[in-house]
Design a protein around this motif. Structure first.
Motif, PDB file in Angstrom:
ATOM      1  N   SER A 151      -0.168   1.188   3.090  1.00  0.00           N
ATOM      2  CA  SER A 151      -0.297   2.340   1.859  1.00  0.00           C
ATOM      3  C   SER A 151      -0.922   1.359   0.539  1.00  0.00           C
ATOM      4  CB  SER A 151       1.094   2.526   1.524  1.00  0.00           C
ATOM      5  OG  SER A 151       1.165   3.156   0.294  1.00  0.00           O
ATOM      6  N   VAL A 152      -2.060   2.069  -0.046  1.00  0.00           N
ATOM      7  CA  VAL A 152      -2.679   1.542  -1.129  1.00  0.00           C
ATOM      8  C   VAL A 152      -2.350   2.470  -2.209  1.00  0.00           C
ATOM      9  CG1 VAL A 152      -4.863   1.226  -2.286  1.00  0.00           C
ATOM     10  CG2 VAL A 152      -4.479   0.402   0.268  1.00  0.00           C
ATOM     11  N   SER A 153      -1.874   1.882  -3.168  1.00  0.00           N
ATOM     12  CA  SER A 153      -1.554   2.428  -4.501  1.00  0.00           C
ATOM     13  C   SER A 153      -2.382   2.240  -5.768  1.00  0.00           C
ATOM     14  CB  SER A 153      -0.036   1.974  -5.001  1.00  0.00           C
ATOM     15  OG  SER A 153       1.175   2.453  -4.106  1.00  0.00           O
ATOM     16  N   LEU A 154      -2.655   3.472  -6.469  1.00  0.00           N
ATOM     17  CA  LEU A 154      -3.809   3.358  -7.586  1.00  0.00           C
ATOM     18  C   LEU A 154      -3.118   4.179  -8.678  1.00  0.00           C
ATOM     19  CD1 LEU A 154      -7.030   3.792  -5.729  1.00  0.00           C
ATOM     20  CD2 LEU A 154      -6.226   1.574  -6.709  1.00  0.00           C
ATOM     21  N   GLY A 155      -3.199   3.556  -9.897  1.00  0.00           N
ATOM     22  CA  GLY A 155      -2.595   4.434 -11.032  1.00  0.00           C
ATOM     23  C   GLY A 155      -1.326   3.973 -11.446  1.00  0.00           C
TER      24      GLY A 155
END
Length: 269
Positions: A184-188
């Protein structure tokens, strides 16, 4: 209940977002090591990096997570901007979810990308993967380099602000490879990520196990390793104070299963 440890204390270490696993020592018939050249080559690669990225191990009963910052703020900012331009989100019926036999609007935006011909069924609907975009390929390859796992599909969730959310669920669909983690990659905007053991859900939970709460940062990578999705539900709850958007990409490996074949057969591979 939560246990944290640097990844370097385990059997593998991480340098600049790339896992380097402990050398596998093979002995010949005389008991001598065969991979001295491989080990020397690996050490040369490690010498090129000067800013190690620490990984954290998060463990509980049946829970196995790895967490790290995969991208710098500058790179994460650029990736977020590129995804905003490239990703085409589902609309109409594709933007609904089936709950207890009824269709409801999803409280976020979703998109599915992956290898040609892949389909993924969840919440009562089957989604066909769109073709990888250049940015999605870049992020996928970065995750593969960091983990040693290959992925052929990604589910993208875009949260406009803290009102958008996702309820408790498990990623345990039959198409998923049970031996591969979900990355799971999180951006923002940073958002709270809550995990709850299946036996501790509801007021009449059979066990008293505290939920595990994490805050997923901009540019971070979370690995949900087996058997996490067997025992733990996860959610992204409403956080009204969050005013900025977030994009989450969960990379998965989907099995190409023949019609009528049971996914459990992959355990014998």
């Amino acid at each position: 209940m939560e246990k944290f440890a640097n990844k370097s204390q385990k059997k593998r270490s991480c340098v600049c977002g790339v896992f380097t696993r402990a050398p596998r020592i093979k002995l010949d018939t005389d008991g001598r090591m065969q991979n001295e050249e491989d080990e020397e080559a690996e050490l040369e690669v490690l010498a090129e990096f000067s800013h190690p990225v620490p990984w954290q191990k998060i463990e509980a009963q049946g829970l196995d997570l790895d967490y790290a910052l995969l991208f710098s703020k500058e790179e994460a900012d650029a990736l977020f901007k590129q995804l905003e331009e490239e990703v085409m989100y589902s609309t109409g019926e594709e933007a609904k979810v089936q709950v207890f036999g009824k269709l409801h609007n999803i409280p976020r935006r979703q998109a599915t990308y992956g290898d040609a011909g892949l389909r993924y069924t969840y919440s009562g609907r089957t989604h066909l993967a769109c073709t990888w975009t250049p940015t999605l390929e870049y992020i996928r390859d970065a995750v593969t380099n960091a983990t040693g796992h290959t992925f052929n599909f990604v589910l993208i969730n875009r949260y406009r602000d803290g009102e958008d959310h996702i309820g408790e669920h498990r990623d345990d669909e039959k198409e998923l490879d049970p031996v591969c983690p979900i990355a799971s990659v999180s951006l923002g905007a940073a958002r709270d990520f809550v995990l709850r053991h299946r036996d501790a859900r509801g007021k009449r939970g059979a066990r008293r196990l505290e939920p595990v709460k994490l805050q997923l940062a901009h540019g971070s990578l979370l690995l949900m390793n087996p058997p996490t999705n067997t025992f733990w539900y996860h959610s992204l709850p409403v956080r009204k104070k969050v005013r900025l958007p977030r994009i989450n990409l969960t990379f998965r490996r989907i099995l190409l299963i023949s019609r009528g074949e049971e996914p459990a057969n992959v355990w014998s591979l």
